[in-house]
Design an enzyme around this catalytic site. Structure first.
Site, PDB file in Angstrom:
ATOM      1  N   THR A   1      -3.981   6.322 -21.714  1.00 42.79           N
ATOM      2  CA  THR A   1      -3.825   4.998 -21.144  1.00 42.79           C
ATOM      3  C   THR A   1      -2.436   4.514 -21.555  1.00 42.79           C
ATOM      4  OG1 THR A   1      -4.917   4.102 -23.094  1.00 42.79           O
ATOM      5  CG2 THR A   1      -6.254   4.313 -21.112  1.00 42.79           C
TER       6      THR A   1
ATOM      7  N   ARG B   1      -2.173  -2.162 -18.194  1.00 43.14           N
ATOM      8  CA  ARG B   1      -3.368  -1.337 -18.038  1.00 43.14           C
ATOM      9  C   ARG B   1      -3.102  -0.290 -16.970  1.00 43.14           C
ATOM     10  NH1 ARG B   1      -7.703  -2.999 -20.956  1.00 43.14           N
ATOM     11  NH2 ARG B   1      -6.690  -4.465 -22.330  1.00 43.14           N
TER      12      ARG B   1
ATOM     13  N   ASP C   1      -6.718  13.716 -25.102  1.00 48.04           N
ATOM     14  CA  ASP C   1      -6.694  12.313 -24.657  1.00 48.04           C
ATOM     15  C   ASP C   1      -6.046  11.516 -25.784  1.00 48.04           C
ATOM     16  OD1 ASP C   1      -7.228   9.663 -24.142  1.00 48.04           O
ATOM     17  OD2 ASP C   1      -9.282  10.001 -23.457  1.00 48.04           O
TER      18      ASP C   1
ATOM     19  N   LYS D   1      -2.296   0.733 -24.883  1.00 42.40           N
ATOM     20  CA  LYS D   1      -2.699   0.614 -26.300  1.00 42.40           C
ATOM     21  C   LYS D   1      -1.427   0.651 -27.158  1.00 42.40           C
ATOM     22  CE  LYS D   1      -7.370   2.371 -25.535  1.00 42.40           C
ATOM     23  NZ  LYS D   1      -7.474   3.095 -24.258  1.00 42.40           N
TER      24      LYS D   1
ATOM     25  N   TYR E   1       0.851  -1.201   0.000  1.00 41.10           N
ATOM     26  CA  TYR E   1       0.000   0.000   0.000  1.00 41.10           C
ATOM     27  C   TYR E   1       0.879   1.242   0.000  1.00 41.10           C
ATOM     28  CZ  TYR E   1      -5.000  -0.653   0.219  1.00 41.10           C
ATOM     29  OH  TYR E   1      -6.291  -0.870  -0.131  1.00 41.10           O
TER      30      TYR E   1
ATOM     31  N   GLU F   1      -0.584   4.767  -0.338  1.00 47.34           N
ATOM     32  CA  GLU F   1      -1.433   5.955  -0.510  1.00 47.34           C
ATOM     33  C   GLU F   1      -0.617   7.219  -0.304  1.00 47.34           C
ATOM     34  OE1 GLU F   1      -4.785   3.839   1.508  1.00 47.34           O
ATOM     35  OE2 GLU F   1      -5.779   5.740   1.026  1.00 47.34           O
TER      36      GLU F   1
HETATM   37  N1  DSN Z   1     -12.122   0.868 -24.961  1.00 45.93           N
HETATM   38  C1  DSN Z   1     -11.175   1.728 -25.629  1.00 45.93           C
HETATM   39  C2  DSN Z   1     -11.122   1.469 -27.089  1.00 45.93           C
HETATM   40  O1  DSN Z   1     -11.293   0.316 -27.466  1.00 45.93           O
HETATM   41  O2  DSN Z   1     -10.904   2.368 -27.879  1.00 45.93           O
HETATM   42  C3  DSN Z   1     -11.407   3.133 -25.312  1.00 45.93           C
HETATM   43  O3  DSN Z   1     -11.426   3.310 -23.937  1.00 45.93           O
END
Ligand code: DSN
Length: 411
Positions: A220, A229, A194, A223, A48, A50
């Site tokens: 994120t 993640r 974003d 990707k 933890y 925090e």
């Molecule tokens: N779920 C994502 C996507 O597939 O583009 C976006 O958050």
């Protein structure tokens, strides 16, 4: 053994086999390195922490502080920003923190319409962003299916949003960040990009960086960036000029505003992926993702497919299937039977409802990680075409897929 009796290790093996034996064209998915997996599955999961480095609410965080500081420094260096928060659990919480830092409940916010390719958290009525804020939307021009900056400027001028989002989940073209900058400045709005879909391409120099044009960048990490993640929030120099407290506001919004203990195993895995994304090899990867996407798009067009906006500038392609008399979901299911994984998606001005959209969305990040190049994109376009023909032999197509994919094993 009955499938019902399978426990988690067997199920993980089955999923590994599924990933190994299919062509993954979901543009938001990828395959991480062993080093990323090892950091994720490490003893860091036990801790933890925090708070933030140097100011934790638990003892025993000496090493964790070093890990988080290293991740922050790598994020700042890779994207060239003065501030990074690496704690958001994923993209939606990261975006939520941006609202919390920049807006009061009920403020007007502006983003790309979901149906035009925007994200749920950019103001959609079904998400917190549309429930707690007064969202207004921009879309694409009906004729070109591309962003129309004059129209976006008009909407901003009329609605005077407090926050403007740029970035999308299903827009195959570049965002002109400088145009958004002019629009946001003219109405005094915070501007957030974003780049969840593009972060790896930005890091690798294959997609323009928004950093000089916006106040905040969220992304994120799983990707095109090819990490675990998780998510990162970056505050730019411009953001700090607009609001010298912006970085502090973001920090407070993430913790204690929205989250508790950060997932330090994921943060360490982000540090690993950021180091990987700083290499020349990753630059080659990012370039190849875009080349593969362009080749796949051209080959699909040769096979009679209509593409939204006529093609792609990035890793992503939207096939408008209306001329093929098949719905997006039916096509995605047929392709899955043939071993090709994608998702159904709406097109701008879709005559069909979101539950029965007219398109499929494809992308090249995952197949490029497996080592595929232009020649394989041509084969994949042909496979998609045969699988979507009337009365297609999907098991024959699956054998072809297996033959192709077995040449590109997952490491
Ligand atoms: N779920 C994502 C996507 O597939 O583009 C976006 O958050």
């Amino acid at each position: 053994m009955e499938r019902d009796n399978y426990d988690i290790p067997e199920l993980i093996e089955l999923e590994k086999k599924r990933q190994q034996e299919t062509i993954n064209l979901i543009p938001s998915e990828n395959f991480v390195s062993r080093a990323v997996l090892e950091a994720l599955g490490s003893c860091l999961v036990n801790k933890y922490a925090e708070g933030y480095p140097g100011k934790r609410y638990y003892q025993g965080n000496e090493v964790i502080d070093e890990i988080e500081n290293l991740t922050i420094e790598r994020a700042k260096k890779l994207f060239n920003t003065p501030h990074a928060n690496v704690q958001p659990y994923s993209g939606s919480p990261a975006n939520q923190a941006v609202y919390m830092a920049c807006c009061s409940l009920g403020d007007t916010v502006m983003g790309m319409d979901l149906s035009a390719g925007g994200h749920l958290t950019h103001g959609s009525a079904v998400s917190f962003s549309g429930k707690y804020y007064a969202s207004v939307f921009y879309g694409v021009a009906e004729e070109t299916q591309r962003l129309d900056y004059e129209e976006i400027a008009k909407i901003a001028e009329k609605e005077k949003p407090r926050l403007i989002w740029c970035g999308a989940t299903a827009y195959p073209r570049f965002f002109d960040w400088s145009e958004f900058n002019k629009i946001a400045r003219s109405v005094g709005a915070y501007l957030a990009a974003d780049i969840s879909h593009y972060a790896g391409l930005v890091a690798g120099g294959a997609y323009p960086s928004p950093v000089d044009w916006v106040d905040i960048v969220t992304t994120t990490t799983h990707k095109t960036l090819r990490g675990p993640r998780g998510a990162i929030i970056l505050v730019t120099d411009q953001g700090l000029q607009k609001d010298p407290d912006l970085a502090k506001k973001i920090q407070k919004s993430v913790f204690p505003g929205l989250q508790g203990g950060p997932h330090e195993n994921a943060i360490a895995a982000i540090a690993v992926c950021l180091a990987e994304a700083s290499t020349d090899e990753f630059k080659e990867y990012a370039k190849q993702v875009v080349i593969n996407s362009a080749v796949l798009a051209e080959e699909l067009k040769k096979n009679g497919f209509n593409l939204v906006s006529g093609g792609t500038d990035n890793h992503l392609i939207l096939i408008d299937l209306r001329n093929k008399n098949i719905l997006g979901k039916e096509a995605a299911v047929a392709l899955e039977k043939a071993g090709i994984i994608c998702n159904a998606n709406s097109i701008p001005f879709d005559p069909n409802p979101p539950a029965r959209p007219s398109a499929i969305r494809l992308g090249t990040p995952a197949v490029t990680t497996r080592g595929m190049k232009e020649a394989e994109m041509k084969v994949i376009a042909g496979l998609i075409n045969s699988a979507l023909e009337k009365e297609a032999d999907l098991s024959a197509a699956k054998n072809e897929v297996l033959r192709l994919i077995s040449r590109f094993p997952l490491k």
